[in-house]
Design a protein around this motif. Structure first.
Motif, short mmCIF file in Angstrom:
data_model
loop_
_atom_site.label_atom_id
_atom_site.label_comp_id
_atom_site.label_asym_id
_atom_site.label_seq_id
_atom_site.Cartn_x
_atom_site.Cartn_y
_atom_site.Cartn_z
N ILE A 1 33.16 46.23 37.48
CA ILE A 1 32.29 45.51 38.41
C ILE A 1 31.52 44.41 37.69
N LEU A 2 31.44 44.48 36.37
CA LEU A 2 30.84 43.42 35.58
C LEU A 2 31.53 42.08 35.86
N THR A 3 32.86 42.11 35.94
CA THR A 3 33.62 40.89 36.16
C THR A 3 33.36 40.30 37.53
N PHE A 4 33.20 41.16 38.54
CA PHE A 4 32.90 40.66 39.88
C PHE A 4 31.52 40.01 39.92
N GLY A 5 30.56 40.60 39.22
CA GLY A 5 29.25 39.97 39.12
C GLY A 5 29.34 38.62 38.43
N ALA A 6 30.19 38.54 37.40
CA ALA A 6 30.37 37.28 36.69
C ALA A 6 31.00 36.22 37.58
N MET A 7 31.91 36.62 38.46
CA MET A 7 32.51 35.66 39.40
C MET A 7 31.46 35.08 40.32
N ILE A 8 30.57 35.94 40.83
CA ILE A 8 29.49 35.45 41.69
C ILE A 8 28.57 34.51 40.90
N GLY A 9 28.28 34.90 39.66
CA GLY A 9 27.47 34.05 38.81
C GLY A 9 28.13 32.71 38.55
N SER B 1 31.41 25.07 37.98
CA SER B 1 31.47 26.35 38.68
C SER B 1 32.91 26.74 39.01
N ILE B 2 33.70 25.77 39.44
CA ILE B 2 35.11 26.05 39.76
C ILE B 2 35.85 26.50 38.50
N ALA B 3 35.67 25.76 37.39
CA ALA B 3 36.35 26.11 36.15
C ALA B 3 35.92 27.49 35.65
N THR B 4 34.63 27.79 35.75
CA THR B 4 34.12 29.08 35.29
C THR B 4 34.62 30.21 36.19
N LEU B 5 34.70 29.96 37.50
CA LEU B 5 35.23 30.96 38.42
C LEU B 5 36.70 31.26 38.11
N VAL B 6 37.48 30.22 37.85
CA VAL B 6 38.89 30.42 37.49
C VAL B 6 38.98 31.26 36.22
N ASN B 7 38.10 30.99 35.26
CA ASN B 7 38.11 31.75 34.02
C ASN B 7 37.86 33.23 34.28
N TRP B 8 36.85 33.54 35.08
CA TRP B 8 36.52 34.94 35.33
C TRP B 8 37.56 35.63 36.20
#
Length: 477
Positions: free
Chosen positions: A87-95, A413-420
């Motif tokens: 769930i850490l990764t899902f929080g990171a996606m929202i972040g 934000s888009i690039a970071t979301l793709v990363n996560w």
């Protein structure tokens, strides 16, 4: 609003920021930080920022050494603990989704404060948890903070660093992530899981305190039209006797040209003007994550066991090599350049994947079984060393450099979301792929990393030694 820089900045030689220029508010800022009016302020500011990177690493590394203790103390099933870990990764996606807008709205320092607040709240909830639900809520909160840090720290460092040191300073982001993860792993073997969650508060406490003593990003201040604050911050970073006139004018002119454009919406990022920088930023994040790093990193211990090599020894070698080579990459990035390091890194990832694939192929077909452990060890060490020298840090460095300030929040934000998303997908599919074919998994990773090399050759420019304004104007012309 068109910004005007008056006084000695226009005149050429800048003998410090004078009171009529900076006003009462900025006079207070300069006076409060007068002891730091020298070039070392850039390094001090970077140190404060990478406390967020260290926190990032602690968040990632927390779940590995605490698994058995948490499951025993709270009577968690394997499925419940797996949810806690992932769930850490899902929080990171929202972040990641919200990090750009937050950093644009309240500033880079403001975004780091928001991120720190979520991490502090998350660690405290974890510490007091008596069951799986509060444990997951706390983990989700730390994941959110981690996702914001993953964007704002490299962007902030890139915006305050001089162009000739920007690469090495931005690479410290990845170096501190690795150090933070290793710290969590080491302390997790000697502390209880509740005590380790308190350790997670330390980097955020240092960060929050340090933010009172460092300036905001001059480029963000310029974008907001805060001319006097912008000049004051730039002077603080360069030193009271430094001549900032040329850099201030360059930033001013670039911001002025951007102000003449309509404020871009998300769909506008796909227009021709911005498409190249978006392709480079997102493409590098795909290259970084889909080449298998989170599968290999998360499950290194089980890979060593499967290959017949002692997992404890292998994991320690894996972690130490990652730290050392990440430091080497940081030292080389401003000398060798971003693109050469990416190409060397990609080539090594292909080689390491092939070595590991050959090891598991030999084991699967009962050929040269005695060589399997050594070959697998060599493959995994080549793999992680190659990732650490370039693909680990350089995509974040380039991402922080290529986006114009008017789209940096949305595009970042888009690039970071793709990363996560890639991090989650890679870690989620790894065990399924290994069940399908252990050597086939690493052949797949080798093929993806080979495609990454092709992408780097064709699409990624060299960015070292250029100011952000020069670089962004050339890419987004």
């Amino acid at each position: 609003m068109k910004m005007e820089i008056k006084g000695d900045v226009e005149g050429g030689k800048h003998k410090g920021v004078r009171e009529p220029l900076i006003g009462e508010k900025n006079k207070q800022l300069v006076n409060e930080t007068k002891d730091y009016h020298h070039p070392w302020m850039v390094y001090f500011t970077t140190f404060i920022a990478v406390c967020g990177s260290f926190e990032f690493g602690v968040c990632v590394g927390y779940s590995s050494p605490t698994q058995d203790a948490i499951r025993k103390d709270l009577s968690l099933s394997l499925a419940e603990y797996s949810l806690f870990g992932s769930i850490l990764t899902f929080g990171a996606m929202i972040g990641a989704i919200t990090s750009g807008p937050i950093a644009d709205l309240v500033g880079r320092k403001g975004a780091m404060r928001v991120s720190s607040a979520f991490c502090i709240a998350g660690w405290l909830v974890i510490y007091f948890s008596k069951g799986p639900i509060p444990l997951d809520i706390g983990r989700l909160a730390t994941g959110y903070g981690m996702g914001v840090f993953s964007y704002v720290v490299p962007v902030f460092i890139a915006e305050i660093a001089p162009k000739e040191r920007r690469g090495v300073l931005t690479t410290l982001n990845q170096f501190m992530i690795v150090i933070g993860g290793s710290t969590a792993f080491i302390f997790g073997t000697i502390l209880s899981w509740r005590a380790l969650s308190i350790i997670g508060l330390i980097p955020t406490a240092v960060l929050l305190l340090g933010l009172f003593f460092i300036p905001e990003s001059p480029r963000w201040l310029a974008k907001r039209g805060l001319t006097k604050d912008f000049v004051a911050a730039l002077q603080i970073l360069h030193g009271k006797d430094a001549d900032i006139s040329q850099e201030a004018k360059e930033i001013q002119d670039y911001i002025t040209s951007l102000e003449q454009l309509a404020k871009p919406k998300v769909l506008d990022l796909f227009q021709k003007r911005y498409l190249r920088s978006l392709t480079i930023g997102v493409g590098l994040m795909v290259c970084q994550q889909f080449g298998g790093i989170n599968g290999v990193g998360f499950y290194a211990s089980s890979i060593f066991d499967l290959a017949g090599f002692p997992s404890v020894t292998g994991t320690i070698l894996f972690a130490i090599l990652q730290i050392v080579i990440t430091g080497v990459g940081a030292a080389l990035i401003d000398k060798a350049g971003r693109k050469p390091l990416l190409l060397v890194s990609g080539s090594g990832l292909v080689t390491g994947s092939i070595f590991t694939a050959v090891a598991f192929y030999l084991k699967a077909h009962d050929l040269g079984v005695g060589a399997v452990p050594a070959l697998a060890l060599a493959g995994l060490l080549v793999y992680i060393g190659s990732f650490a020298i370039g693909m680990g840090a350089v995509p974040w460095v380039v991402m922080s450099e290529i986006f114009p300030v008017n789209i940096k929040g949305q595009a970042g934000s888009i690039a970071t979301l793709v990363n996560w998303f890639g991090a989650w997908l890679c870690s989620y599919t790894f065990n399924f792929l290994m069940s399908w074919s252990s050597y086939g998994t690493f052949i797949l990773y080798a093929a993806i990393n080979a495609l990454a090399i092709l992408f780097i050759v064709v699409a990624v420019p060299e960015t070292k030694g250029k100011s952000l304004e020069q670089l962004q104007a050339a890419i987004n012309a």
